[in-house]
Scaffold this motif. Structure first.
Motif, PDB file in Angstrom:
ATOM      1  N   GLU A  82       0.816  -1.222   0.000  1.00 52.19           N
ATOM      2  CA  GLU A  82       0.000   0.000   0.000  1.00 52.19           C
ATOM      3  C   GLU A  82       0.844   1.263   0.000  1.00 52.19           C
ATOM      4  O   GLU A  82       0.415   2.308  -0.495  1.00 52.19           O
ATOM      5  CB  GLU A  82      -0.946   0.006   1.199  1.00 52.19           C
ATOM      6  CG  GLU A  82      -1.929   1.150   1.180  1.00 52.19           C
ATOM      7  CD  GLU A  82      -3.071   0.986   2.167  1.00 52.19           C
ATOM      8  OE1 GLU A  82      -3.826   1.958   2.370  1.00 52.19           O
ATOM      9  OE2 GLU A  82      -3.211  -0.108   2.740  1.00 52.19           O
ATOM     10  N   HIS A  83       2.056   1.186   0.566  1.00 57.16           N
ATOM     11  CA  HIS A  83       2.893   2.381   0.697  1.00 57.16           C
ATOM     12  C   HIS A  83       4.302   2.102   0.162  1.00 57.16           C
ATOM     13  O   HIS A  83       5.281   2.116   0.921  1.00 57.16           O
ATOM     14  CB  HIS A  83       2.961   2.829   2.158  1.00 57.16           C
ATOM     15  CG  HIS A  83       1.625   3.065   2.794  1.00 57.16           C
ATOM     16  ND1 HIS A  83       0.832   4.153   2.494  1.00 57.16           N
ATOM     17  CD2 HIS A  83       0.936   2.321   3.702  1.00 57.16           C
ATOM     18  CE1 HIS A  83      -0.278   4.089   3.198  1.00 57.16           C
ATOM     19  NE2 HIS A  83      -0.246   2.994   3.937  1.00 57.16           N
ATOM     20  N   PRO A  84       4.447   1.861  -1.131  1.00 57.30           N
ATOM     21  CA  PRO A  84       5.777   1.548  -1.687  1.00 57.30           C
ATOM     22  C   PRO A  84       6.778   2.684  -1.504  1.00 57.30           C
ATOM     23  O   PRO A  84       7.990   2.436  -1.516  1.00 57.30           O
ATOM     24  CB  PRO A  84       5.493   1.278  -3.163  1.00 57.30           C
ATOM     25  CG  PRO A  84       4.199   1.989  -3.440  1.00 57.30           C
ATOM     26  CD  PRO A  84       3.408   1.873  -2.176  1.00 57.30           C
ATOM     27  N   ASP A  85       6.281   3.914  -1.342  1.00 64.25           N
ATOM     28  CA  ASP A  85       7.167   5.056  -1.111  1.00 64.25           C
ATOM     29  C   ASP A  85       7.226   5.445   0.366  1.00 64.25           C
ATOM     30  O   ASP A  85       7.667   6.546   0.709  1.00 64.25           O
ATOM     31  CB  ASP A  85       6.696   6.262  -1.939  1.00 64.25           C
ATOM     32  CG  ASP A  85       6.751   5.975  -3.435  1.00 64.25           C
ATOM     33  OD1 ASP A  85       7.679   5.275  -3.869  1.00 64.25           O
ATOM     34  OD2 ASP A  85       5.849   6.444  -4.159  1.00 64.25           O
ATOM     35  N   GLY A  86       6.780   4.535   1.231  1.00 65.80           N
ATOM     36  CA  GLY A  86       6.744   4.832   2.654  1.00 65.80           C
ATOM     37  C   GLY A  86       8.106   4.759   3.326  1.00 65.80           C
ATOM     38  O   GLY A  86       9.122   4.408   2.707  1.00 65.80           O
ATOM     39  N   LEU A  87       8.112   5.089   4.608  1.00 64.25           N
ATOM     40  CA  LEU A  87       9.312   5.036   5.433  1.00 64.25           C
ATOM     41  C   LEU A  87       9.106   4.000   6.533  1.00 64.25           C
ATOM     42  O   LEU A  87       7.983   3.714   6.940  1.00 64.25           O
ATOM     43  CB  LEU A  87       9.589   6.400   6.070  1.00 64.25           C
ATOM     44  CG  LEU A  87       9.795   7.585   5.119  1.00 64.25           C
ATOM     45  CD1 LEU A  87       9.887   8.885   5.913  1.00 64.25           C
ATOM     46  CD2 LEU A  87      11.048   7.381   4.272  1.00 64.25           C
ATOM     47  N   VAL A  88      10.207   3.459   7.017  1.00 63.92           N
ATOM     48  CA  VAL A  88      10.154   2.510   8.115  1.00 63.92           C
ATOM     49  C   VAL A  88      11.219   2.890   9.139  1.00 63.92           C
ATOM     50  O   VAL A  88      12.307   3.347   8.778  1.00 63.92           O
ATOM     51  CB  VAL A  88      10.356   1.059   7.617  1.00 63.92           C
ATOM     52  CG1 VAL A  88      11.701   0.895   6.925  1.00 63.92           C
ATOM     53  CG2 VAL A  88      10.210   0.061   8.754  1.00 63.92           C
ATOM     54  N   MET A  89      10.876   2.723  10.388  1.00 64.20           N
ATOM     55  CA  MET A  89      11.841   2.994  11.451  1.00 64.20           C
ATOM     56  C   MET A  89      13.024   2.046  11.325  1.00 64.20           C
ATOM     57  O   MET A  89      12.874   0.832  11.179  1.00 64.20           O
ATOM     58  CB  MET A  89      11.163   2.815  12.812  1.00 64.20           C
ATOM     59  CG  MET A  89      12.074   3.036  14.006  1.00 64.20           C
ATOM     60  SD  MET A  89      11.149   2.866  15.551  1.00 64.20           S
ATOM     61  CE  MET A  89      12.496   2.678  16.718  1.00 64.20           C
ATOM     62  N   ASP A  90      14.221   2.613  11.376  1.00 69.02           N
ATOM     63  CA  ASP A  90      15.444   1.826  11.282  1.00 69.02           C
ATOM     64  C   ASP A  90      15.735   1.172  12.636  1.00 69.02           C
ATOM     65  O   ASP A  90      15.200   1.587  13.674  1.00 69.02           O
ATOM     66  CB  ASP A  90      16.604   2.738  10.867  1.00 69.02           C
ATOM     67  CG  ASP A  90      17.783   1.976  10.300  1.00 69.02           C
ATOM     68  OD1 ASP A  90      17.697   0.741  10.177  1.00 69.02           O
ATOM     69  OD2 ASP A  90      18.801   2.626   9.985  1.00 69.02           O
ATOM     70  N   GLU A  91      16.604   0.177  12.625  1.00 68.61           N
ATOM     71  CA  GLU A  91      16.943  -0.511  13.872  1.00 68.61           C
ATOM     72  C   GLU A  91      17.631   0.447  14.840  1.00 68.61           C
ATOM     73  O   GLU A  91      18.614   1.107  14.483  1.00 68.61           O
ATOM     74  CB  GLU A  91      17.859  -1.692  13.586  1.00 68.61           C
ATOM     75  CG  GLU A  91      18.195  -2.515  14.812  1.00 68.61           C
ATOM     76  CD  GLU A  91      18.898  -3.817  14.473  1.00 68.61           C
ATOM     77  OE1 GLU A  91      18.240  -4.699  13.897  1.00 68.61           O
ATOM     78  OE2 GLU A  91      20.107  -3.915  14.755  1.00 68.61           O
ATOM     79  N   PRO A  92      17.129   0.545  16.091  1.00 67.99           N
ATOM     80  CA  PRO A  92      17.753   1.455  17.064  1.00 67.99           C
ATOM     81  C   PRO A  92      19.170   1.019  17.423  1.00 67.99           C
ATOM     82  O   PRO A  92      19.539  -0.157  17.291  1.00 67.99           O
ATOM     83  CB  PRO A  92      16.822   1.347  18.286  1.00 67.99           C
ATOM     84  CG  PRO A  92      15.525   0.823  17.742  1.00 67.99           C
ATOM     85  CD  PRO A  92      15.906  -0.085  16.616  1.00 67.99           C
TER      86      PRO A  92
END
Length: 321
Positions: free
Chosen positions: A190-200
């Motif tokens: 649904e969100h191919p241009d989305g962002l994801v939180m990186d590993e802390p």
């Protein structure tokens, strides 16, 4: 193993009762106003870790969703899609170990929260009267749910309802924002241009579940309240919209439900984060999308049934015919 867990629970509960007097907390919380409270202090117990023993995240790093290689397609993420800008996915593999992420999205300060013991995952507008609050994990529980605190006034907040319970902000309500738990594959689709939180940048066993078989156990951990009514298993997932709860079992059977001005759609594909040791190997519990009659996403939560009953004792159970 079960006997050991029972003994540990009894010890922690007895410790919580000993520390129910707020005077015992003042050494750790010298700036919290304990004269202001909306709850019975006897209901608040230690969850084990001290204040900030579970470290919240501030200003998380984010990467393009398409470049993320660590997440399995079935892993759960908490999705927040702002009105402007790309949607963001906050993997439960990180929230499991940090429980709170303080972020700013499209100029809006938000608190991304997850309580594993209640399976309660919600995003809040982190402003009160225009002032940004930043949240940490207090180490305290009430009805097995995380008590957060804000760094600005050291007030305590009940995560399951987003409400201040002790301190300057006792009785103050945070605004919950539309967000939902779904599998990583669905977010990417649904969100191919989305962002994801990186590993802390912390040394944690990311991707693993420290609560193995929790959501199929007989009792919630550190919970001494009533079981939910209607014979519903305390650890059955429910979809909460305000003071109503739809059992997951009914949603799985129907696939979609339209009632009370709410549209709920269930689909397979999301692994339980609280089943197998490896989150990606958890059994399929599916995902639910919740919208209003105009098709707009609405604020909701997917807690365990015991948590809904504890915090909404007069809530409405949507059981169908």
């Amino acid at each position: 193993m079960r006997m050991l867990a029972t003994c540990v629970t009894a010890i922690l509960l007895s410790l919580g009762a000993v520390h129910a007097d707020p005077s015992q907390w003042r050494a750790e919380w010298p700036d919290t106003d304990f004269t202001r409270s909306t709850v019975d202090f006897a209901e608040i117990i230690s969850g084990g870790p001290p204040k900030d023993g579970i470290p919240a995240i501030w200003n998380p790093a984010l990467i393009a969703a398409q470049s993320e290689q660590r997440l399995d397609a079935r892993e759960p993420v908490l999705t927040y899609a702002p009105e402007h800008g790309p949607a963001r996915a906050y993997p439960i593999r990180y929230l499991m170990w940090h429980e709170i992420v303080n972020d700013v999205v499209d100029g809006l300060p938000i608190a991304v929260t997850y309580c594993p013991l209640c399976n309660s995952a919600m995003v809040f507008d982190a402003r009160i009267d225009g002032q940004r609050l930043t949240f940490g994990v207090s180490g305290k529980l009430r009805h097995s749910d995380m008590i957060m605190y804000d760094r600005e006034t050291k007030s305590w907040w009940q995560q399951a309802v987003g409400k201040g319970v002790v301190g300057q902000h006792a009785g103050t309500q945070l605004m919950q924002l539309p967000a939902w738990m779904e599998d990583w594959a669905s977010f990417l689709t649904e969100h191919p241009d989305g962002l994801v939180m990186d590993e802390p940048d912390w040394r944690r066993a990311y991707g693993s579940n420290p609560y193995v078989n929790y959501d199929t156990s007989s009792r919630p951990f550190l919970y001494q309240g009533e079981d939910p009514p209607h014979g519903i298993n305390p650890l059955e997932r429910v979809v909460r919209v305000e003071n109503r709860a739809w059992p997951f079992a009914r949603l799985r059977e129907k696939g979609e439900i339209r009632e009370a001005g709410v549209m709920l759609d269930w689909r397979a594909g999301q692994a339980s984060a609280l089943d197998a040791r490896d989150i990606a190997s958890g059994r399929d519990v599916g995902s639910v999308r919740v919208r209003d009659e105009q098709g707009r996403d609405i604020a909701h939560d997917v807690p365990f049934a015991f948590a809904f009953h504890a915090f909404f004792p007069d809530g409405v159970w949507m059981l169908g015919d």
